[in-house]
Design an enzyme around this catalytic site. Sequence first.
Site, PDB file in Angstrom:
ATOM      1  N   ASP A  12       0.818  -1.223   0.000  1.00  0.00           N
ATOM      2  CA  ASP A  12       0.000   0.000   0.000  1.00  0.00           C
ATOM      3  C   ASP A  12       0.844   1.261   0.000  1.00  0.00           C
ATOM      4  O   ASP A  12       0.439   2.300   0.527  1.00  0.00           O
ATOM      5  CB  ASP A  12      -0.956   0.045   1.200  1.00  0.00           C
ATOM      6  CG  ASP A  12      -1.802  -1.199   1.289  1.00  0.00           C
ATOM      7  OD1 ASP A  12      -2.276  -1.647   0.234  1.00  0.00           O
ATOM      8  OD2 ASP A  12      -1.987  -1.718   2.397  1.00  0.00           O
ATOM      9  N   HIS A  40      -4.439  -2.287  -6.039  1.00  0.00           N
ATOM     10  CA  HIS A  40      -3.843  -0.989  -6.328  1.00  0.00           C
ATOM     11  C   HIS A  40      -4.979  -0.023  -6.556  1.00  0.00           C
ATOM     12  O   HIS A  40      -5.926  -0.347  -7.267  1.00  0.00           O
ATOM     13  CB  HIS A  40      -3.051  -1.023  -7.620  1.00  0.00           C
ATOM     14  CG  HIS A  40      -1.813  -1.824  -7.545  1.00  0.00           C
ATOM     15  ND1 HIS A  40      -0.864  -1.606  -6.576  1.00  0.00           N
ATOM     16  CD2 HIS A  40      -1.349  -2.811  -8.317  1.00  0.00           C
ATOM     17  CE1 HIS A  40       0.131  -2.443  -6.780  1.00  0.00           C
ATOM     18  NE2 HIS A  40      -0.145  -3.185  -7.821  1.00  0.00           N
TER      19      HIS A  40
HETATM   20  P1  GDP Z   1      -0.321   0.073  -3.693  1.00  0.00           P
HETATM   21  O1  GDP Z   1      -0.897  -1.248  -3.349  1.00  0.00           O
HETATM   22  O2  GDP Z   1       1.115   0.195  -3.321  1.00  0.00           O
HETATM   23  O3  GDP Z   1      -0.567   0.466  -5.110  1.00  0.00           O
HETATM   24  O4  GDP Z   1      -1.056   1.167  -2.803  1.00  0.00           O
HETATM   25  P2  GDP Z   1      -2.596   1.519  -2.787  1.00  0.00           P
HETATM   26  O5  GDP Z   1      -2.977   2.021  -4.115  1.00  0.00           O
HETATM   27  O6  GDP Z   1      -3.411   0.464  -2.193  1.00  0.00           O
HETATM   28  O7  GDP Z   1      -2.585   2.681  -1.698  1.00  0.00           O
HETATM   29  C1  GDP Z   1      -2.116   3.915  -1.915  1.00  0.00           C
HETATM   30  C2  GDP Z   1      -3.231   4.908  -1.695  1.00  0.00           C
HETATM   31  O8  GDP Z   1      -2.660   6.178  -1.614  1.00  0.00           O
HETATM   32  C3  GDP Z   1      -4.229   4.994  -2.823  1.00  0.00           C
HETATM   33  O9  GDP Z   1      -5.481   5.361  -2.315  1.00  0.00           O
HETATM   34  C4  GDP Z   1      -3.643   6.086  -3.713  1.00  0.00           C
HETATM   35  O10 GDP Z   1      -4.620   6.747  -4.505  1.00  0.00           O
HETATM   36  C5  GDP Z   1      -3.092   7.001  -2.694  1.00  0.00           C
HETATM   37  N1  GDP Z   1      -1.914   7.773  -3.052  1.00  0.00           N
HETATM   38  C6  GDP Z   1      -0.816   7.379  -3.759  1.00  0.00           C
HETATM   39  N2  GDP Z   1       0.098   8.362  -3.773  1.00  0.00           N
HETATM   40  C7  GDP Z   1      -0.415   9.383  -3.049  1.00  0.00           C
HETATM   41  C8  GDP Z   1       0.066  10.666  -2.658  1.00  0.00           C
HETATM   42  O11 GDP Z   1       1.175  11.078  -2.963  1.00  0.00           O
HETATM   43  N3  GDP Z   1      -0.768  11.429  -1.868  1.00  0.00           N
HETATM   44  C9  GDP Z   1      -1.991  11.011  -1.478  1.00  0.00           C
HETATM   45  N4  GDP Z   1      -2.732  11.821  -0.724  1.00  0.00           N
HETATM   46  N5  GDP Z   1      -2.464   9.802  -1.803  1.00  0.00           N
HETATM   47  C10 GDP Z   1      -1.696   9.011  -2.578  1.00  0.00           C
END
Ligand code: GDP
Length: 424
Positions: A12, A40
């Site tokens: 995440d 994701h």
């Molecule tokens: P992954 O499994 O590593 O792809 O992570 P996820 O997508 O499950 O979780 C990351 C969350 O953080 C998601 O809701 C993204 O939209 C959000 N996100 C990613 N980068 C950023 C950021 O720089 N700022 C904010 N506020 N949210 C982010």
Amino acid sequence: MVKAIVGACWGDEGKGKVTDMLAEKSDIIIRFQGGSNAGHTIINDYGKFALHLLPSGVFYNHTTSVIGNGVALNIPYLVKEIEELVSKGVPKPKILVSNRAQILMPYHILFDQYEEERLGKKSFGSTKSGIAPFYSDKYAKIGFQVSELFDDVLLEEKVQRICEQKNVLLEHMYHKPLINPDELLATLKEYRDMVEPYVCDTVSFLHQAIKEGKNILLEGQLGSLKDPDFGIYPMVTSSSTLAAYGAIGAGIPPYEIKDIITVVKAYSSAVGAGEFVSEIFGEEADELRKRGGDGGEFGATTGRPRRMGWFDCVASRFGCKIQGATQVALTVVDVLGYLDEIKVCVGYEIDGKVTKEFPTTAELAKAKPVYETLPGWNCEIRGIQKYEDLPENCRKYVEFIEKEIETPITMVSNGPARHEIIYR
Ligand code: GDP
């Protein structure tokens, strides 16, 4: 040129966003491990999507998405995910499924549930997607490979053989309904028809693509600390989450992986059970959870509230090291803008001694966080496009982390959307 995008900690970290972003300049995006047990979150012009099995490149017309041999392939789930994209207006993506991928069977999901039930309070907090039973069977050599779906004689014999074995467990260990071999065979034939349009010798395809100099991305799921060898065993996942495994889970030469972009989050979060040294609780945690990610830190697959904590330099440095990180994307930095001061875990105290080396799980259970407190920047940084334009304390935070994790931070993400990224 092959690049990998992987997570440094518990998952995440925002890999989906970074992959989606880099996919713009890529020809092929590959999932090489795991299954539909994690997700994701991607926000782009088509809307907001939670992808579980499909690679994050499916939103572009020019990319090919590959489900590599290392993946736990849930065929109905794959088809459902493709249909969902199309129903939301995304052009049908080009998807190739490795003929050597193994199939996540309906009974893997059941065994996952039954085992968690049996363990009760000692359960792993599994997402019950069948991942552990799937990989157990793969390595016990009783899994079904996609290629086997196309051999009727083999399939029939194997279904009988596997049912005999599974039914002993179902009857005597779990006291649950038995598998009917005829029904299972019929299900597998349905699976064959569903997956047939996508099946490909992806090894030949990828080797040819490498020869032609295509840009290829390996997309990891979860992060270093969930790796079965180097993570917080046994609270780990059942396939390797490391970039190195990309070579195996996709069938490409290891030396072709030139760039290992490791995604690191500006604070910590984790789902499921397991040691988490810099974890915070109560209101402090609720506040960060509420503000975290995009609309709160809740699991993309399960919707479970994530456990929250301060940035952990010990875990992140180890996570980058074991990935072989060549560069780091630091994400969700914007989220911390509400804090006057920010704590960072810089060491673990174990039996009265402070260490900066990430220990084995038994030692980890005894570890207490050693914190350093950095000044916050107390403002919104979304919308900023240049590193120099970030508040000084924000830059200091980034640079502090960079020094601790001993890897260059080349990207700072300051918002969930595709282009909210600052290159350094
Ligand atoms: P992954 O499994 O590593 O792809 O992570 P996820 O997508 O499950 O979780 C990351 C969350 O953080 C998601 O809701 C993204 O939209 C959000 N996100 C990613 N980068 C950023 C950021 O720089 N700022 C904010 N506020 N949210 C982010």
